[in-house]
Write a protein that holds these residues in place. Structure first.
Motif, PDB file in Angstrom:
ATOM      1  N   PRO A 101     -40.079  26.476  -4.812  1.00  0.00           N
ATOM      2  CA  PRO A 101     -39.412  27.574  -4.086  1.00  0.00           C
ATOM      3  C   PRO A 101     -38.531  27.068  -2.956  1.00  0.00           C
ATOM      4  CG  PRO A 101     -41.737  27.438  -3.486  1.00  0.00           C
ATOM      5  CD  PRO A 101     -41.544  26.501  -4.641  1.00  0.00           C
ATOM      6  N   ASN A 102     -37.627  27.945  -2.492  1.00  0.00           N
ATOM      7  CA  ASN A 102     -36.712  27.639  -1.380  1.00  0.00           C
ATOM      8  C   ASN A 102     -35.854  26.411  -1.654  1.00  0.00           C
ATOM      9  OD1 ASN A 102     -37.770  29.802   0.193  1.00  0.00           O
ATOM     10  ND2 ASN A 102     -39.489  28.489   0.788  1.00  0.00           N
ATOM     11  N   GLY A 103     -35.366  26.338  -2.887  1.00  0.00           N
ATOM     12  CA  GLY A 103     -34.454  25.248  -3.208  1.00  0.00           C
ATOM     13  C   GLY A 103     -35.097  23.884  -3.311  1.00  0.00           C
ATOM     14  N   GLY A 104     -36.401  23.839  -3.489  1.00  0.00           N
ATOM     15  CA  GLY A 104     -37.081  22.555  -3.642  1.00  0.00           C
ATOM     16  C   GLY A 104     -37.415  21.884  -2.330  1.00  0.00           C
ATOM     17  N   ILE A 105     -37.478  22.650  -1.234  1.00  0.00           N
ATOM     18  CA  ILE A 105     -37.843  22.064   0.060  1.00  0.00           C
ATOM     19  C   ILE A 105     -39.288  21.576   0.007  1.00  0.00           C
ATOM     20  CG2 ILE A 105     -38.192  22.558   2.517  1.00  0.00           C
ATOM     21  CD1 ILE A 105     -35.939  24.576   2.356  1.00  0.00           C
ATOM     22  N   SER A 106     -39.481  20.318   0.411  1.00  0.00           N
ATOM     23  CA  SER A 106     -40.818  19.725   0.377  1.00  0.00           C
ATOM     24  C   SER A 106     -40.858  18.551   1.336  1.00  0.00           C
ATOM     25  CB  SER A 106     -41.169  19.266  -1.046  1.00  0.00           C
ATOM     26  OG  SER A 106     -40.286  18.243  -1.473  1.00  0.00           O
ATOM     27  N   GLY A 107     -41.988  17.892   1.409  1.00  0.00           N
ATOM     28  CA  GLY A 107     -42.097  16.712   2.248  1.00  0.00           C
ATOM     29  C   GLY A 107     -41.233  15.571   1.763  1.00  0.00           C
ATOM     30  N   GLU A 108     -40.913  15.577   0.465  1.00  0.00           N
ATOM     31  CA  GLU A 108     -40.051  14.537  -0.102  1.00  0.00           C
ATOM     32  C   GLU A 108     -38.582  14.864   0.088  1.00  0.00           C
ATOM     33  OE1 GLU A 108     -39.390  12.129  -4.344  1.00  0.00           O
ATOM     34  OE2 GLU A 108     -40.692  13.906  -4.251  1.00  0.00           O
ATOM     35  N   THR A 123     -29.306  14.556   3.106  1.00  0.00           N
ATOM     36  CA  THR A 123     -28.355  13.454   3.248  1.00  0.00           C
ATOM     37  C   THR A 123     -26.921  13.921   2.994  1.00  0.00           C
ATOM     38  OG1 THR A 123     -28.812  12.832   0.945  1.00  0.00           O
ATOM     39  CG2 THR A 123     -30.021  11.664   2.669  1.00  0.00           C
ATOM     40  N   LYS A 124     -26.755  14.900   2.108  1.00  0.00           N
ATOM     41  CA  LYS A 124     -25.406  15.415   1.872  1.00  0.00           C
ATOM     42  C   LYS A 124     -24.869  16.111   3.116  1.00  0.00           C
ATOM     43  CE  LYS A 124     -22.601  17.893  -1.486  1.00  0.00           C
ATOM     44  NZ  LYS A 124     -22.551  18.586  -2.789  1.00  0.00           N
ATOM     45  N   LEU A 125     -25.743  16.807   3.828  1.00  0.00           N
ATOM     46  CA  LEU A 125     -25.322  17.456   5.074  1.00  0.00           C
ATOM     47  C   LEU A 125     -24.990  16.414   6.136  1.00  0.00           C
ATOM     48  CD1 LEU A 125     -24.886  19.994   6.756  1.00  0.00           C
ATOM     49  CD2 LEU A 125     -27.323  19.993   7.286  1.00  0.00           C
ATOM     50  N   MET A 315     -27.343  27.766   1.416  1.00  0.00           N
ATOM     51  CA  MET A 315     -26.298  28.026   2.415  1.00  0.00           C
ATOM     52  C   MET A 315     -26.823  27.909   3.843  1.00  0.00           C
ATOM     53  SD  MET A 315     -23.212  29.016   3.284  1.00  0.00           S
ATOM     54  CE  MET A 315     -22.301  29.871   2.009  1.00  0.00           C
ATOM     55  N   PHE A 316     -28.123  28.012   4.012  1.00  0.00           N
ATOM     56  CA  PHE A 316     -28.687  28.117   5.355  1.00  0.00           C
ATOM     57  C   PHE A 316     -28.357  26.893   6.219  1.00  0.00           C
ATOM     58  CE2 PHE A 316     -32.163  27.330   8.366  1.00  0.00           C
ATOM     59  CZ  PHE A 316     -32.150  28.503   9.082  1.00  0.00           C
ATOM     60  N   PHE A 317     -28.637  25.697   5.737  1.00  0.00           N
ATOM     61  CA  PHE A 317     -28.509  24.503   6.576  1.00  0.00           C
ATOM     62  C   PHE A 317     -27.052  24.164   6.937  1.00  0.00           C
ATOM     63  CE2 PHE A 317     -32.607  23.933   4.367  1.00  0.00           C
ATOM     64  CZ  PHE A 317     -33.428  23.893   5.475  1.00  0.00           C
ATOM     65  N   PRO A 318     -26.120  24.106   5.986  1.00  0.00           N
ATOM     66  CA  PRO A 318     -24.728  23.856   6.403  1.00  0.00           C
ATOM     67  C   PRO A 318     -24.150  24.994   7.227  1.00  0.00           C
ATOM     68  CG  PRO A 318     -24.831  24.355   4.064  1.00  0.00           C
ATOM     69  CD  PRO A 318     -26.241  24.175   4.517  1.00  0.00           C
ATOM     70  N   GLY A 319     -24.544  26.243   6.919  1.00  0.00           N
ATOM     71  CA  GLY A 319     -24.009  27.384   7.666  1.00  0.00           C
ATOM     72  C   GLY A 319     -24.471  27.409   9.103  1.00  0.00           C
ATOM     73  N   ILE A 320     -25.779  27.264   9.312  1.00  0.00           N
ATOM     74  CA  ILE A 320     -26.320  27.284  10.670  1.00  0.00           C
ATOM     75  C   ILE A 320     -25.804  26.104  11.475  1.00  0.00           C
ATOM     76  CG2 ILE A 320     -28.435  27.028  12.018  1.00  0.00           C
ATOM     77  CD1 ILE A 320     -28.027  29.807  10.898  1.00  0.00           C
TER      78      ILE A 320
END
Length: 346
Positions: A101-108, A123-125, A315-320
């Motif tokens: 969920p949430n685009g694959g957000i995890s500890g990895e 890393t892309k951001l 969109m959240f991380f690059p937008g914010i």
């Protein structure tokens, strides 16, 4: 030296020796006469502005993150070019959407994985911030140098020089900037690379800098022209002329130090404008393209149907991050303006 004498009796005051009193008065007077340069006064006023200090810290943070992107990426253990959809297909479904969920957000994967190719979003951001800020800083430096040179020269020299520069400024200001950027990018790129060949990244970077520079320097040049025009009739400029100083020496030694304030203030407004302009070009597909990371390119990816329907958190991380950077830099520009000219304080 005579010791202080004390008057006797109740309610009497201590009377100092005249020499001691004179020395103390001179010391106090010396302290009062200690002056501060305009730069020191500006720095004192800026430090008192909490909004400006916080904004400066945020801006510095973004630049540090951009500069250290390769180091952070190495410590993180990933890079923005690895296609995890091919290397780790177990993380994606048949449509290329991360299974978690949430685009694959995890500890990895701290910020998740990009739907489709599966690039690491974190890393892309980082590299997107690095590339966008690098291009915008280069454009800002080029436009400031051009605006200072032509604006100050036109304002001080006047006559035909002023007429020619002013007409060029009026002509270029008539162009719609965004449409000009979009239309001219392919033309500029084609000057270096055959349309049938793949365009190298450095060519796109040079084209982005050149296109934004062409229509970016006029506002600063117009401001500095007016400032230099008002300085040209001042007494210290006339004194420099009478002493036999050459025009270039007067510009360098007398005029330029007096236009530092508008240069710094306008620069703090120009850089975030160039950041959004560069991101807009990449969003429209005429700036940097995959696999080169870019802020605007991430917005373009987020607007695709695959991402919109399956991973809206992308969109959240690059937008914010862009909103925080642009707002912080604009607030920093206001604080710098207020520090130089307290009459305009908010």
């Amino acid at each position: 030296m005579t010791s202080p004498t004390k008057a006797e009796g109740p309610g009497s005051a201590v009377a100092l020796d005249p020499e001691v009193a004179s020395t103390a008065a001179e010391t106090d007077k010396g302290k009062e006469l200690v002056g501060r340069s305009p730069g020191q006064l500006m720095w004192i006023r800026f430090k008192r502005d909490r909004v400006g200090v916080i904004s400066a810290c945020v801006v510095v943070f973004f630049f540090v993150v951009g500069l250290l992107a390769p180091v952070i990426s190495k410590l993180y253990g990933k890079d923005p070019y690895t296609v995890f959809a091919d290397e780790r297909p177990d993380l994606f479904d048949s449509a290329g959407v991360p299974l978690q969920p949430n685009g694959g957000i995890s500890g990895e994967f701290w910020f998740g994985l990009e739907p489709g190719n599966g690039y690491d979003v974190f890393t892309k951001l980082l590299y997107g911030i690095r590339n966008s800020l690098g291009i915008s800083v280069a454009v800002t430096l080029a436009t400031v140098l051009t605006g200072v040179l032509l604006g100050v020269m036109a304002g001080y020299m006047g006559g035909k020089v002023d007429f020619v520069v002013s007409r060029v400024v009026d002509f270029l200001l008539a162009f719609p900037a965004q449409l000009f950027f979009i239309a001219s990018m392919p033309v500029v790129v084609s000057l270096f690379v055959d349309p049938k060949d793949e365009t190298p990244v450095y060519v796109r970077v040079v084209a982005l800098i050149a296109v934004q520079w062409v229509l970016g320097w006029m506002s600063l040049a117009r401001i500095l022209r007016g400032t230099a025009l008002s300085l040209a009739g001042r007494e210290f400029i006339e004194a420099a002329r009478v002493s036999g100083a050459s025009p270039w020496r007067i510009i360098r030694k007398e005029v330029l130090p007096n236009v530092v304030t508008p240069i710094l203030v306008q620069s703090t407004y120009m850089l975030p404008a160039f950041v959004t302009a560069e991101a807009g070009l990449s969003f429209l597909g005429v700036g940097l393209v995959e696999p080169t990371p870019d802020w605007g390119q991430m917005f373009s990816k987020a607007s695709t149907e695959l991402v919109m329907q399956n991973d809206i958190t992308y969109m959240f991380f690059p937008g914010i991050s862009m909103i925080i950077f642009i707002v912080a830099f604009n607030l920093l520009g206001d604080s710098v303006r207020d520090a130089f000219d307290p009459k305009t304080a908010r």
